[in-house]
Design a protein around this motif. Structure first.
Motif, mmCIF file in Angstrom:
data_model
loop_
_atom_site.group_PDB
_atom_site.id
_atom_site.type_symbol
_atom_site.label_atom_id
_atom_site.label_comp_id
_atom_site.label_asym_id
_atom_site.label_seq_id
_atom_site.Cartn_x
_atom_site.Cartn_y
_atom_site.Cartn_z
ATOM 1 N N ILE A 58 -32.754 -4.058 109.533
ATOM 2 C CA ILE A 58 -31.854 -4.357 108.424
ATOM 3 C C ILE A 58 -31.575 -3.046 107.711
ATOM 4 O O ILE A 58 -32.441 -2.493 107.037
ATOM 5 N N GLY A 59 -30.378 -2.520 107.897
ATOM 6 C CA GLY A 59 -30.032 -1.209 107.366
ATOM 7 C C GLY A 59 -30.280 -0.133 108.387
ATOM 8 O O GLY A 59 -30.046 -0.318 109.584
ATOM 9 N N GLY A 64 -24.072 5.123 105.738
ATOM 10 C CA GLY A 64 -23.347 3.866 105.800
ATOM 11 C C GLY A 64 -24.085 2.724 106.444
ATOM 12 O O GLY A 64 -23.580 1.603 106.485
ATOM 13 N N ALA A 65 -25.284 2.956 106.961
ATOM 14 C CA ALA A 65 -26.013 1.889 107.654
ATOM 15 C C ALA A 65 -26.652 0.888 106.700
ATOM 16 O O ALA A 65 -26.888 -0.265 107.071
ATOM 17 N N GLY A 66 -26.929 1.307 105.478
ATOM 18 C CA GLY A 66 -27.566 0.406 104.534
ATOM 19 C C GLY A 66 -26.647 -0.725 104.113
ATOM 20 O O GLY A 66 -25.425 -0.584 104.044
ATOM 21 N N ASN A 67 -27.244 -1.868 103.832
ATOM 22 C CA ASN A 67 -26.518 -3.032 103.326
ATOM 23 C C ASN A 67 -26.613 -3.086 101.806
ATOM 24 O O ASN A 67 -27.596 -2.635 101.217
ATOM 25 N N LEU A 68 -25.619 -3.693 101.188
ATOM 26 C CA LEU A 68 -25.670 -4.055 99.779
ATOM 27 C C LEU A 68 -25.997 -5.539 99.726
ATOM 28 O O LEU A 68 -25.203 -6.368 100.199
ATOM 29 N N GLY A 91 -32.921 1.761 103.831
ATOM 30 C CA GLY A 91 -31.651 2.309 103.388
ATOM 31 C C GLY A 91 -30.736 1.353 102.651
ATOM 32 O O GLY A 91 -29.543 1.640 102.498
ATOM 33 N N ASN A 92 -31.269 0.231 102.148
ATOM 34 C CA ASN A 92 -30.441 -0.784 101.518
ATOM 35 C C ASN A 92 -30.456 -0.678 99.993
ATOM 36 O O ASN A 92 -31.422 -0.206 99.390
ATOM 37 N N LEU A 93 -29.392 -1.179 99.365
ATOM 38 C CA LEU A 93 -29.349 -1.424 97.929
ATOM 39 C C LEU A 93 -29.554 -2.912 97.716
ATOM 40 O O LEU A 93 -28.772 -3.726 98.231
ATOM 41 N N ILE A 94 -30.596 -3.280 96.949
ATOM 42 C CA ILE A 94 -30.968 -4.677 96.792
ATOM 43 C C ILE A 94 -31.068 -4.987 95.299
ATOM 44 O O ILE A 94 -32.006 -4.566 94.631
ATOM 45 N N GLY A 95 -30.057 -5.686 94.785
ATOM 46 C CA GLY A 95 -30.035 -6.048 93.373
ATOM 47 C C GLY A 95 -29.126 -5.183 92.524
ATOM 48 O O GLY A 95 -29.096 -5.334 91.304
ATOM 49 N N LEU A 96 -28.349 -4.314 93.148
ATOM 50 C CA LEU A 96 -27.469 -3.374 92.436
ATOM 51 C C LEU A 96 -26.022 -3.576 92.878
ATOM 52 O O LEU A 96 -25.750 -4.276 93.860
ATOM 53 N N ASN A 97 -25.108 -2.925 92.186
ATOM 54 C CA ASN A 97 -23.728 -2.903 92.663
ATOM 55 C C ASN A 97 -23.562 -1.788 93.690
ATOM 56 O O ASN A 97 -24.516 -1.076 94.019
ATOM 57 N N ALA A 98 -22.339 -1.634 94.181
ATOM 58 C CA ALA A 98 -22.123 -0.712 95.293
ATOM 59 C C ALA A 98 -22.394 0.744 94.939
ATOM 60 O O ALA A 98 -22.735 1.543 95.806
ATOM 61 N N THR A 99 -22.248 1.086 93.665
ATOM 62 C CA THR A 99 -22.516 2.468 93.269
ATOM 63 C C THR A 99 -23.994 2.734 93.042
ATOM 64 O O THR A 99 -24.401 3.892 92.911
ATOM 65 N N ARG A 129 -34.889 5.164 102.289
ATOM 66 C CA ARG A 129 -35.239 4.573 100.992
ATOM 67 C C ARG A 129 -34.409 3.324 100.699
ATOM 68 O O ARG A 129 -33.179 3.331 100.780
ATOM 69 N N ASN A 130 -35.081 2.234 100.334
ATOM 70 C CA ASN A 130 -34.423 1.088 99.727
ATOM 71 C C ASN A 130 -34.483 1.252 98.210
ATOM 72 O O ASN A 130 -35.500 1.682 97.667
ATOM 73 N N VAL A 131 -33.397 0.908 97.535
ATOM 74 C CA VAL A 131 -33.400 0.842 96.082
ATOM 75 C C VAL A 131 -33.401 -0.628 95.707
ATOM 76 O O VAL A 131 -32.455 -1.364 96.025
ATOM 77 N N ILE A 132 -34.496 -1.059 95.078
ATOM 78 C CA ILE A 132 -34.727 -2.486 94.813
ATOM 79 C C ILE A 132 -34.888 -2.639 93.306
ATOM 80 O O ILE A 132 -35.975 -2.447 92.752
ATOM 81 N N SER A 133 -33.803 -2.938 92.639
ATOM 82 C CA SER A 133 -33.771 -2.905 91.181
ATOM 83 C C SER A 133 -32.840 -3.997 90.665
ATOM 84 O O SER A 133 -31.977 -4.498 91.387
#
Length: 195
Positions: A58-59, A64-68, A91-99, A129-133
């Motif tokens: 997943i990601g 560009g491989a990470g998912n939102l 590499g995913n953003l989890i709980g954030l907007n696209a930026t 890195r996943n950003v989980i916020s």
């Protein structure tokens, strides 16, 4: 340009179910948000469910491989059952907007493990890195019998730039009767930023 927008569904955005759902790669998608990645268009259950599904990615670490994965009605990612093992979430953003600069939280935890084993959430290299916020409950929740999972190199609670707060609503990382997991580690880059 190859992005899928997977939103507004009555269940999970993507559901990988049982041992035969293996070897899949899910990259570059917007799950639970509108096409601009600026607002929620919730899937009613999880953004992504792995129900006893092993060895998926997943990601990824490429650009560009990470998912939102944001704005969903339950967890951003839910790994359920002992068969949900050897998956890589990177590499995913989890709980954030696209930026990555504003919260667009999932209603439950950003990532939930329930009896899942031997999975990797992040890696020591920065590109993984996943950003989980910004999630409504925990950033990461490990429920009973979730063992031998590695959680490394992630940002849990800050914006994607790591310098401003977009905290999760409950604990950054919570373990409930979950033993033998590795959070951080001694290798360069293995530590998580939890703030």
């Amino acid at each position: 340009g190859a992005r899928n927008v997977i939103a507004g569904n009555g269940g999970s955005g993507i559901n990988l179910n049982t041992a035969g759902a293996t070897g899949n790669v899910i990259q570059g998608n917007y799950i639970g948000v509108n096409a601009a990645g600026t607002g929620a268009l919730s899937n009613r259950a999880d953004g992504l469910t792995l129900n006893d599904a092993p060895a998926n990615v997943i990601g990824g670490t490429d650009a560009g491989a990470g998912n939102l994965i944001s704005g969903n009605g339950q967890s951003g990612i839910f790994l359920n059952g002992a068969g949900a093992q050897n998956n890589l979430i990177a590499g995913n953003l989890i709980g954030l907007n696209a930026t990555g600069a504003a919260a667009l939280g999932n209603e439950f935890a950003g990532v939930t493990f329930s009896g899942a084993t031997d999975n990797r959430l992040g890696l020591a290299e920065p590109a993984a890195r996943n950003v989980i916020s910004g999630n409504r409950l925990e950033g990461i929740f490990l429920a009973a019998n979730s063992t031998s999972n590695r959680i490394q190199g992630n940002f849990i609670g800050p914006a994607a730039n790591g310098t401003s707060a977009l905290g999760n609503g409950a604990s950054g990382v919570a373990l409930d009767n979950a033993a033998g997991n590795l959070i951080g580690g001694g290798d360069p880059g293995a530590g998580n930023l939890i703030s």
